[in-house]
Design a protein around this motif. Sequence first.
Motif, mmCIF file in Angstrom:
data_model
loop_
_atom_site.group_PDB
_atom_site.id
_atom_site.type_symbol
_atom_site.label_atom_id
_atom_site.label_comp_id
_atom_site.label_asym_id
_atom_site.label_seq_id
_atom_site.Cartn_x
_atom_site.Cartn_y
_atom_site.Cartn_z
ATOM 1 N N LYS A 466 0.839 -1.199 0.000
ATOM 2 C CA LYS A 466 0.000 0.000 0.000
ATOM 3 C C LYS A 466 0.872 1.246 0.000
ATOM 4 N N PHE A 467 0.214 2.394 0.005
ATOM 5 C CA PHE A 467 0.909 3.677 -0.021
ATOM 6 C C PHE A 467 0.384 4.559 1.105
ATOM 7 N N LYS A 468 1.214 5.492 1.506
ATOM 8 C CA LYS A 468 0.857 6.435 2.561
ATOM 9 C C LYS A 468 0.867 7.831 1.943
ATOM 10 N N LEU A 469 -0.255 8.538 1.987
ATOM 11 C CA LEU A 469 -0.398 9.846 1.354
ATOM 12 C C LEU A 469 -0.617 10.942 2.397
ATOM 13 N N ASP A 470 0.155 12.002 2.284
ATOM 14 C CA ASP A 470 -0.005 13.163 3.154
ATOM 15 C C ASP A 470 -0.484 14.331 2.305
ATOM 16 N N ASN A 471 -1.599 14.917 2.710
ATOM 17 C CA ASN A 471 -2.306 15.891 1.882
ATOM 18 C C ASN A 471 -1.829 17.329 2.048
ATOM 19 N N ASN A 472 -0.947 17.599 3.038
ATOM 20 C CA ASN A 472 -0.500 18.962 3.345
ATOM 21 C C ASN A 472 -1.630 19.862 3.821
ATOM 22 N N TRP A 473 -2.669 19.216 4.352
ATOM 23 C CA TRP A 473 -3.730 19.918 5.050
ATOM 24 C C TRP A 473 -3.830 19.310 6.445
ATOM 25 N N ALA A 474 -4.881 19.604 7.169
ATOM 26 C CA ALA A 474 -5.036 19.072 8.524
ATOM 27 C C ALA A 474 -5.145 17.548 8.500
ATOM 28 N N SER A 475 -4.901 16.941 9.662
ATOM 29 C CA SER A 475 -4.838 15.482 9.740
ATOM 30 C C SER A 475 -6.131 14.812 9.287
ATOM 31 N N ASN A 476 -7.282 15.441 9.529
ATOM 32 C CA ASN A 476 -8.535 14.817 9.125
ATOM 33 C C ASN A 476 -8.732 14.832 7.614
ATOM 34 N N TYR A 477 -7.844 15.535 6.882
ATOM 35 C CA TYR A 477 -7.914 15.519 5.430
ATOM 36 C C TYR A 477 -6.819 14.642 4.826
#
Length: 592
Positions: A466-477
């Motif tokens: 799988k992959f881990k994606l960080d959206n550069n917004w708040a954690s709930n996003y």
Amino acid sequence: MANDTKEADVARPVDKVTPGKDGGDGSHASSEAVALLDRKTPAIGAGVETPIKDGSMGTAPPASDKTMTDYWAYGNKIGADSAGATKTTDEAARPKDGSDRRDPANQKLDDATKAYTETLERANLSPEQAKEFARQTADRLQKAADGGKLEGTPEEQLNRLNKAMTDVLDKTGKRPDGKLENGQTDHLSDRDRANLVKDMAARQANPDKFVNQGDHMTCVLESNQKQRLEAGDPAKVAEQIASVVNKGSAEIVQKDGTTRTVNVDSRSFAPDAESSREFSTAVHGDQGKRGVAGQVYDALAGQTVADLRSEREGKPSSAQGIDKASYVYMTSHADQLGAKPGQTSNNEALMARNGDGSYNFVTNSPGADIWQSAHLNMAMGGEPGSMFASSTVVGDGVPPKNGNYPEGLRVTSFADTNELHSKLTDFQNRTGQSAQILVDAPYLPGGGQSGHGLHAMNISALENGKFKLDNNWASNYDVGAVDAAVVARATNPEGSRIPSDRPRPSDGIDPNHPDRPTDRTEIKPGSGRNPNETVDQWNQRLQEQQKADEAKQKELQDKQAKDREKSDAHAAWTQAKIAAEARGEKFSIPEP
């Protein structure tokens, strides 16, 4: 990068490891017996000769008796230690593998952590929060160092971080008259500087949670910062931020040693409504708001994007002075350079300088496409190939020949998620960093699944495929851990309908699908809803975009009308001149 944005608690190798009192081998009892005999034996010269001489009782055991030989050898060692009165039996047996807090290297890290904590308290963080940020930062640095992914030692990094924070608080480098070193006005109050230090400390402690773009179109810039903080030389980020707020400029250095001086308009990093709020983990972490450190970094990185554009076009950059720069990026307060409310809703803009010193609005973001993002990464000293994108967008990852990009600039392209996982794993193993990846945001989970809009995120490959994606917004996003199918959809929404070898349009527009993103498409929200938006927010953004487009269209029409008037006036002047000359008259009307 994670669905749980709390930094994992990784124990630093500083716990004491002390063997049991006996150790299980009888050594402690034997040494006590020898010491007891020593105490009961009269001193030499008292008429009785001691039977114990150097732990051998006046005799040497035969070489064949290995047990006795080892026993007396151990006694000799204990006796030597006791003679100097410097070590106990337990101290002599203490391991020297780096797990002892008294190890010099660990002591240096502890001292650096303590000094860093005190500086954070000076910036008005509570003692508990200061200690926690310092501990998290030291743990992260130690982990990176253990993996061979850190420049220098953890304590060296912490000491540099501490100096950068202190320089911000002490205003080191400012002129005696209170101006920044490059002569600009300092718009930061002491409170702003304290907030900057707190925000910077949070980002260093937990990039996943605190490196957020907030209400700004700076995903490219924040994604770049997050990657730099994860491993390599995170202290350099703090040093550059400190340099900007004290000098008005910072030096950025590529891996090949190429160095640029980037001057930043000080109004760009004057705290806006979002960053001027008092720093708190709830606001700038849980709610994903951009703090002062984020704003200053965006101002620097955004101006770097603008300077690189100037270089490629052969025009002056901010290296000659911010007032000479052909393009100026304002991450806030763009109205100070002439941007209109209808052009930018968050007062962020890229502006182009005219010959008379005025500015024209270009776009309400840094104006970067995938190649400009990769060029930023190179200029900031990033690892080659740090930007990832589907081959349906970037082909083989080589920039367009007519773009004047430097030799060696590359985007890591992938044909499918299997290739992405393989290349991403290799990148992580080499650098200790996540990669930056280009996605079509509406096709992320929570997006509208229609329309288009490019977004820069951070991505990591997990061992389970799988992959881990960080959206550069708040954690709930944050998207968190996702299956390959989710990544495939976001990086290539059209699937196999777009051939990987399709020719790239020279103007960045696909004539058959004009709304579909290409490698020249600006990275910012487009016509589709993003996962950080409600439907109402999306509709409001589209209305604002429509107003901006209409304003831009009107500006273009006005310019065309003025050009026509000027052309008509020149044509009339030419005809009058020809007629006068035909009559033999002197024509003295100046050319319009």
